[in-house]
Scaffold this active site. Sequence first.
Site, PDB file in Angstrom:
ATOM      1  N   TYR A   1      -5.415   4.577  -7.497  1.00 27.22           N
ATOM      2  CA  TYR A   1      -5.872   4.856  -5.557  1.00 27.22           C
ATOM      3  C   TYR A   1      -7.143   4.412  -5.559  1.00 27.22           C
ATOM      4  CZ  TYR A   1      -5.398   7.417  -1.077  1.00 27.22           C
ATOM      5  OH  TYR A   1      -5.485   7.459   0.091  1.00 27.22           O
TER       6      TYR A   1
ATOM      7  N   TYR B   1       0.768  -1.200  -0.273  1.00 27.70           N
ATOM      8  CA  TYR B   1      -0.128   0.067   0.047  1.00 27.70           C
ATOM      9  C   TYR B   1       0.805   1.334  -0.264  1.00 27.70           C
ATOM     10  CZ  TYR B   1      -4.515   2.862   0.820  1.00 27.70           C
ATOM     11  OH  TYR B   1      -5.411   3.528   1.000  1.00 27.70           O
TER      12      TYR B   1
END
Lengths: 141, 155, 409
Positions: C364, C313
């Site tokens: 994202y 991430y």
Amino acid sequence: MEYVPGIPILKPSLDADNRPFWEAVRRHEFVLQKCGSCDRYFQPPRPMCPECRSMDTMEWVPSAGRGQVYSFVNFTTDRMAYPAMKIPYSVVLVELEEGVRMISNMLDLEPDDVQIGMPVEVAFDDLDEDLTLFKFKKLEG
Amino acid sequence: MTTEQATETAQRPHPALWGVLYRSSTPFWEAVRRHELSLQRCAECGRWLFPPRPMCPDCRCAESEWVPVSGRGTVHSWVTYDESPHPAFAAPYSVLLVELEEGARLVSNPVDIAPDELEIGMPVRVVFRDEGDDFTVFLFERATPDAQEEPASAQ
Amino acid sequence: MLSEYLERRYRPERRPSPEANLVRDNTAIVGIGQTEFSRNSGRDELDMACEAIKNAVADAGLAIEDIDGLEAFTLERTSMPAIVSALGIPNLRFTSEISFGGGASGANVLHAAAAVATGVANHVVCYRSLNEASGHRYGRGDGYVGYLSEAPTLHYGYYFPFGFLTPLAWAGMYAKRWMHEYGIDPDQLGWYSVVLRENALRNPKAVFNDRPMTHADYLESPMIVEPLRLFDCCVDTDGAVALVITSAERAKDLKQTPAYILAAAQSCPPEQEIQTSYNRPVMSGLPETWYMGQELFRVAGVGPADIDVAQLYDPFSFGALLQLEELGFCERGESAAFCEGGDRIRPDGQLPLNTSGGLLSEAYIHGYNLIAEGVRQIRGTSTSQVEGAELVLATGGPGVPTSGLILRR
């Protein structure tokens, strides 16, 4: 650092745990939360000591407000910056002598002159009738 | 009708102000702005979709059409506020659940029907009222069971 | 309080045995679906969520009628009942929502898998839909002001008055300290971004599919909050991703190669704040990622060297670098050197990273696109396929209570 006139400054949100801190800042006093039993300081303030789990030994004690810059960032463009503050400005993370770290701004110091390890001391900045913030000044010598 | 008096001092809130307006709902409110009542219907299987939504729950088709409807229906249920929950609405006032002929049930207010005159099953028809430069609200007035006239304006 | 972390000694005796973990190897991700990733969808988040879920269920070879659980973020701005009414899900029996922003991506899968493994549900869909580029932007200060008085973010009252109110700056405070303690050359930070952009150029669905970037371009990109640059930041995206989780037994009969969940874990160590945990003894690390990684490796019975490809991430390049250190892929302070030149982290390297382009260059979608890419690596269908990939690690957001997964072929 300078503010842009006319844009309100975000005020701290108050709760039962942090209210004594901000009320002290209003009086130009700097206090830290400590467990009287464990002799440890905590930031942010909380209702219980995470060491001894006591709820009645947490107390507010005066601090000299001295420490050093532990880390910092410089806002160099307005893309992620806070519109109430003029670019460029620094945000410093100060490690106080008591061991806790707090976010603040430097008074009378350009962003390029901020350094990790720089000794600093607390100062108070009365922004309006309702808001006083604590800031830090470089300690000479 | 006490909502009329109340709106003189406070604005009836537009659904967009409360953040409850999906894009799917926009054609409904645009039609109301033109003093039309329009409902979403699945382009594939013809099912009426109310509240509006991006997909038909029967055939999962994402295409739909907006169809003008008569605005005729019956009172399916109602409540009466004896205390006001918001400055735009002076109590006492009633909130209707109207079942349209197409089956969709819409929440609205009555026009010229006192709370003690309301009955379940009462025939009603839609009327429109402009609440400002960019918002029109739909309301319901009493209708005779076999009236054929076009929906009228409340003002 | 953080003694296990500080001593680097994770104590198995405090945790249930891996054999008692019902999720382990008994559950699988069997469907992935998404919408277009764009900078301006022109659609509602509800609309995109329905499309992604429909695609994921079809990908699995299931029907909407098979779905009986839904999993989402508390940050999700779509209404779960509205999704049920639009998709016509007749049989929903399990729902849950998880907070902590991007830290929840792996946790959604964990909770879905736990529901399946304990017989509470058969097929659970996890989804994330957001108009981050055209609508509400988490990366900007105005997005946070409304949260000021809410309990999980109450500590922000200590930060906002000082002009300190965006995630990039909160991460920058760690980055500055880490670079200071380990003597990191700021120019080294760029290689991670460069390799991810290369991956995005091979992925036609990536937002930055048509925008090449060199290391020189990185160095020329503007400093946004010193020490972090524009090309250290993720790409604000409109889009949605959905994942379907079911039992390993059921997965055998479905359409796709299952991505078995070998381990899934969450963590929230003491002194955790939402991206501002500045009162921990050290700030040059991410304790939440270390605890989560230790638990993943313990449950899975594998180590960092066994991982074939990782999907980290990466809201900022620096956030991924620190995870490399906390997950044991390199020593502390060495992640920037590990990535230097890019060869170790390219698809044919020692540890291929974020093969779809990651949050920096693909999209994202709060980590959901990373999990979907992890599943594609297991299936062998990535546009930057790692040869023979059998074990994939995917993480949730760093700096917040986090989560992660190890998937196996």
